[in-house]
Enzyme design. Structure first.
Site, PDB file in Angstrom:
ATOM      1  N   VAL A  65       0.817  -1.220   0.000  1.00  0.00           N
ATOM      2  CA  VAL A  65       0.000   0.000   0.000  1.00  0.00           C
ATOM      3  C   VAL A  65       0.852   1.272   0.000  1.00  0.00           C
ATOM      4  O   VAL A  65       0.343   2.365  -0.264  1.00  0.00           O
ATOM      5  CB  VAL A  65      -1.013   0.037   1.171  1.00  0.00           C
ATOM      6  CG1 VAL A  65      -2.014  -1.106   1.073  1.00  0.00           C
ATOM      7  CG2 VAL A  65      -0.322   0.055   2.529  1.00  0.00           C
ATOM      8  N   TYR A 157       3.988   5.918  16.071  1.00  0.00           N
ATOM      9  CA  TYR A 157       2.846   5.018  15.805  1.00  0.00           C
ATOM     10  C   TYR A 157       1.545   5.695  16.250  1.00  0.00           C
ATOM     11  O   TYR A 157       0.557   5.718  15.505  1.00  0.00           O
ATOM     12  CB  TYR A 157       3.026   3.672  16.512  1.00  0.00           C
ATOM     13  CG  TYR A 157       1.814   2.786  16.324  1.00  0.00           C
ATOM     14  CD1 TYR A 157       1.554   2.199  15.085  1.00  0.00           C
ATOM     15  CD2 TYR A 157       0.888   2.585  17.357  1.00  0.00           C
ATOM     16  CE1 TYR A 157       0.415   1.417  14.888  1.00  0.00           C
ATOM     17  CE2 TYR A 157      -0.246   1.798  17.165  1.00  0.00           C
ATOM     18  CZ  TYR A 157      -0.476   1.222  15.931  1.00  0.00           C
ATOM     19  OH  TYR A 157      -1.616   0.462  15.723  1.00  0.00           O
TER      20      TYR A 157
HETATM   21  P1  NDP Z   1      -0.531  -8.055  11.821  1.00  0.00           P
HETATM   22  O1  NDP Z   1       0.930  -7.797  11.795  1.00  0.00           O
HETATM   23  O2  NDP Z   1      -1.003  -9.384  12.281  1.00  0.00           O
HETATM   24  O3  NDP Z   1      -1.153  -7.760  10.381  1.00  0.00           O
HETATM   25  C1  NDP Z   1      -0.804  -6.611   9.650  1.00  0.00           C
HETATM   26  C2  NDP Z   1      -1.273  -6.774   8.218  1.00  0.00           C
HETATM   27  O4  NDP Z   1      -0.939  -5.582   7.493  1.00  0.00           O
HETATM   28  C3  NDP Z   1      -0.592  -7.939   7.530  1.00  0.00           C
HETATM   29  O5  NDP Z   1      -1.552  -8.646   6.789  1.00  0.00           O
HETATM   30  C4  NDP Z   1       0.403  -7.275   6.597  1.00  0.00           C
HETATM   31  O6  NDP Z   1       0.537  -8.036   5.406  1.00  0.00           O
HETATM   32  C5  NDP Z   1      -0.314  -5.949   6.290  1.00  0.00           C
HETATM   33  N1  NDP Z   1       0.607  -4.923   5.836  1.00  0.00           N
HETATM   34  C6  NDP Z   1       1.597  -4.334   6.537  1.00  0.00           C
HETATM   35  N2  NDP Z   1       2.274  -3.476   5.757  1.00  0.00           N
HETATM   36  C7  NDP Z   1       1.693  -3.535   4.528  1.00  0.00           C
HETATM   37  C8  NDP Z   1       1.942  -2.892   3.296  1.00  0.00           C
HETATM   38  N3  NDP Z   1       2.931  -2.013   3.148  1.00  0.00           N
HETATM   39  N4  NDP Z   1       1.140  -3.195   2.234  1.00  0.00           N
HETATM   40  C9  NDP Z   1       0.143  -4.090   2.372  1.00  0.00           C
HETATM   41  N5  NDP Z   1      -0.144  -4.731   3.505  1.00  0.00           N
HETATM   42  C10 NDP Z   1       0.621  -4.465   4.579  1.00  0.00           C
HETATM   43  O7  NDP Z   1      -1.146  -6.895  12.732  1.00  0.00           O
HETATM   44  P2  NDP Z   1      -2.662  -6.547  13.142  1.00  0.00           P
HETATM   45  O8  NDP Z   1      -3.614  -7.484  12.533  1.00  0.00           O
HETATM   46  O9  NDP Z   1      -2.661  -6.389  14.607  1.00  0.00           O
HETATM   47  O10 NDP Z   1      -2.805  -5.098  12.510  1.00  0.00           O
HETATM   48  C11 NDP Z   1      -3.822  -4.740  11.587  1.00  0.00           C
HETATM   49  C12 NDP Z   1      -4.221  -3.301  11.814  1.00  0.00           C
HETATM   50  O11 NDP Z   1      -4.793  -3.157  13.106  1.00  0.00           O
HETATM   51  C13 NDP Z   1      -3.071  -2.300  11.762  1.00  0.00           C
HETATM   52  O12 NDP Z   1      -3.515  -1.148  11.078  1.00  0.00           O
HETATM   53  C14 NDP Z   1      -2.801  -1.991  13.225  1.00  0.00           C
HETATM   54  O13 NDP Z   1      -2.220  -0.731  13.401  1.00  0.00           O
HETATM   55  C15 NDP Z   1      -4.211  -2.043  13.763  1.00  0.00           C
HETATM   56  N6  NDP Z   1      -4.332  -2.259  15.203  1.00  0.00           N
HETATM   57  C16 NDP Z   1      -3.730  -3.324  15.806  1.00  0.00           C
HETATM   58  C17 NDP Z   1      -3.852  -3.496  17.176  1.00  0.00           C
HETATM   59  C18 NDP Z   1      -3.148  -4.589  17.918  1.00  0.00           C
HETATM   60  O14 NDP Z   1      -2.982  -4.484  19.149  1.00  0.00           O
HETATM   61  N7  NDP Z   1      -2.750  -5.669  17.250  1.00  0.00           N
HETATM   62  C19 NDP Z   1      -4.685  -2.580  17.981  1.00  0.00           C
HETATM   63  C20 NDP Z   1      -5.244  -1.473  17.242  1.00  0.00           C
HETATM   64  C21 NDP Z   1      -5.090  -1.346  15.900  1.00  0.00           C
HETATM   65  P3  NDP Z   1       1.919  -8.308   4.615  1.00  0.00           P
HETATM   66  O15 NDP Z   1       3.023  -8.275   5.641  1.00  0.00           O
HETATM   67  O16 NDP Z   1       1.691  -9.661   4.013  1.00  0.00           O
HETATM   68  O17 NDP Z   1       1.987  -7.212   3.616  1.00  0.00           O
HETATM   69  C1  8X3 Z   2      -2.160  -1.149  18.660  1.00  0.00           C
HETATM   70  C2  8X3 Z   2      -2.434  -1.141  20.129  1.00  0.00           C
HETATM   71  O1  8X3 Z   2      -1.610  -0.179  22.319  1.00  0.00           O
HETATM   72  O2  8X3 Z   2      -0.073  -1.558  21.061  1.00  0.00           O
HETATM   73  O3  8X3 Z   2      -2.680  -0.025  18.050  1.00  0.00           O
HETATM   74  O4  8X3 Z   2      -0.579   0.648  20.305  1.00  0.00           O
HETATM   75  S1  8X3 Z   2      -1.110  -0.527  20.975  1.00  0.00           S
END
Ligand code: NDP
Ligand code: 8X3
Length: 258
Positions: A65, A157
């Site tokens: 992306v 972040y």
């Molecule tokens: P994961 O690391 O499990 O998943 C992240 C996903 O994002 C992967 O599928 C990865 O796919 C994709 N991704 C990362 N960079 C790119 C890129 N440049 N282009 C396309 N795809 C990309 O983390 P989460 O599921 O936890 O995170 C998902 C979302 O949720 C994020 O936006 C995160 O900030 C948000 N979030 C997460 C929280 C948490 O505590 N886990 C809490 C709040 C929000 P690939 O590497 O195959 O490209």
């Molecule tokens: C992901 C949750 O608290 O690790 O957004 O930043 S935290």
């Protein structure tokens, strides 16, 4: 009964964590799934399960992306029967590093800003015009409790998630007068590969993040996302904030001693 039969749902970052759980949850509602991530092989691996779970059709493609040209051409080159995206889940995102701002690595900053802010913008810009033209659409983006209150060592972040929140609010105003809906889902700690990625693959350090607390699961978040997408067409859920009962906000946890 499936609520989204045949609806095209586009999920970025569907190869892991919350994005993958969303793919499964939307499959259960009968949605057609358009899935993107850099690791295409991971998307291909989950495809049979998605079809078994009720998705009539799944179309995977590799996408970074951060690459504006690639985002524009991937959306423009979608097969004709995949163009009418009705729900966009802007999920692709990551954190890199956990250190004081004045000691942080600017390469980590670039990666977070390029993915979480610019990548989200590029995808949104490529997809929303079609929604406006068709008079149908819903953009659901992943924010975070981190976007509401910054925490120590996470300024960049947290800044990207505060930006997501502001962009979401702005977009909702910009589509006013169309039926397009705009939602941010802002979870606290969710156990995924998020911390492993943050700590550049250091599994021990990542595991400590979740020690002594019960975090949210990716399925909890997917459930909220699908709920927001299945409200009556005139209802716009602007924001869902959610944490586990062991978390009050981005700063305060009930961590049991180990
Ligand atoms: P994961 O690391 O499990 O998943 C992240 C996903 O994002 C992967 O599928 C990865 O796919 C994709 N991704 C990362 N960079 C790119 C890129 N440049 N282009 C396309 N795809 C990309 O983390 P989460 O599921 O936890 O995170 C998902 C979302 O949720 C994020 O936006 C995160 O900030 C948000 N979030 C997460 C929280 C948490 O505590 N886990 C809490 C709040 C929000 P690939 O590497 O195959 O490209
Ligand atoms: C992901 C949750 O608290 O690790 O957004 O930043 S935290």
């Amino acid at each position: 009964m499936a609520k989204l039969n045949g609806t095209i749902v586009f999920i970025t970052g569907a190869s892991s964590g919350i994005g993958k759980a969303c793919a499964l949850a939307f499959a259960g509602e009968g949605a057609r799934l358009l899935l993107a991530a850099r690791r295409l092989s991971r998307l291909e691996e989950i495809k049979p399960k998605l079809l078994e779970s009720g998705a009539p059709d799944v179309h995977n493609f590799a996408l970074d992306v951060r690459d504006r040209g690639a985002v524009e051409s991937a959306i423009a080159a979608l097969p004709a029967d995949w163009r009418a995206i009705e729900i966009l889940v802007n999920n692709a995102g990551l954190s890199r590093g956990l250190e004081k701002l004045y000691q942080g690595n600017p390469d980590d900053w670039d990666e977070m800003i390029d993915t979480n802010v610019k990548g989200l913008l590029y995808v949104t810009r490529a997809v929303v015009p079609g929604m406006v033209n068709r008079g149908r659409g819903h953009v659901i983006s992943l924010g975070s409790t981190a976007g509401e209150i910054s925490y120590p060592n996470g300024a960049v972040y947290c800044g990207t998630k505060a930006a997501e929140r502001a962009i979401n609010d702005g977009l909702r105003q910009d589509v006013l007068g169309t039926p397009v809906r705009v939602t941010t889902v802002d979870p606290g700690m969710v156990e995924t590969d998020f911390s492993l990625v943050r700590f550049h693959g250091d599994a021990d350090r990542a595991a400590k993040v979740y020690q002594g607390v019960t975090p949210l699961t990716p399925e909890d978040v997917a459930d909220a996302i699908v709920w927001s997408a299945t409200r009556p067409a005139h209802v716009n859920i602007a924001r869902i904030g959610m944490t586990s009962v062991d978390q009050a906000n981005s700063l305060l946890f009930n961590r049991k001693p180990q």
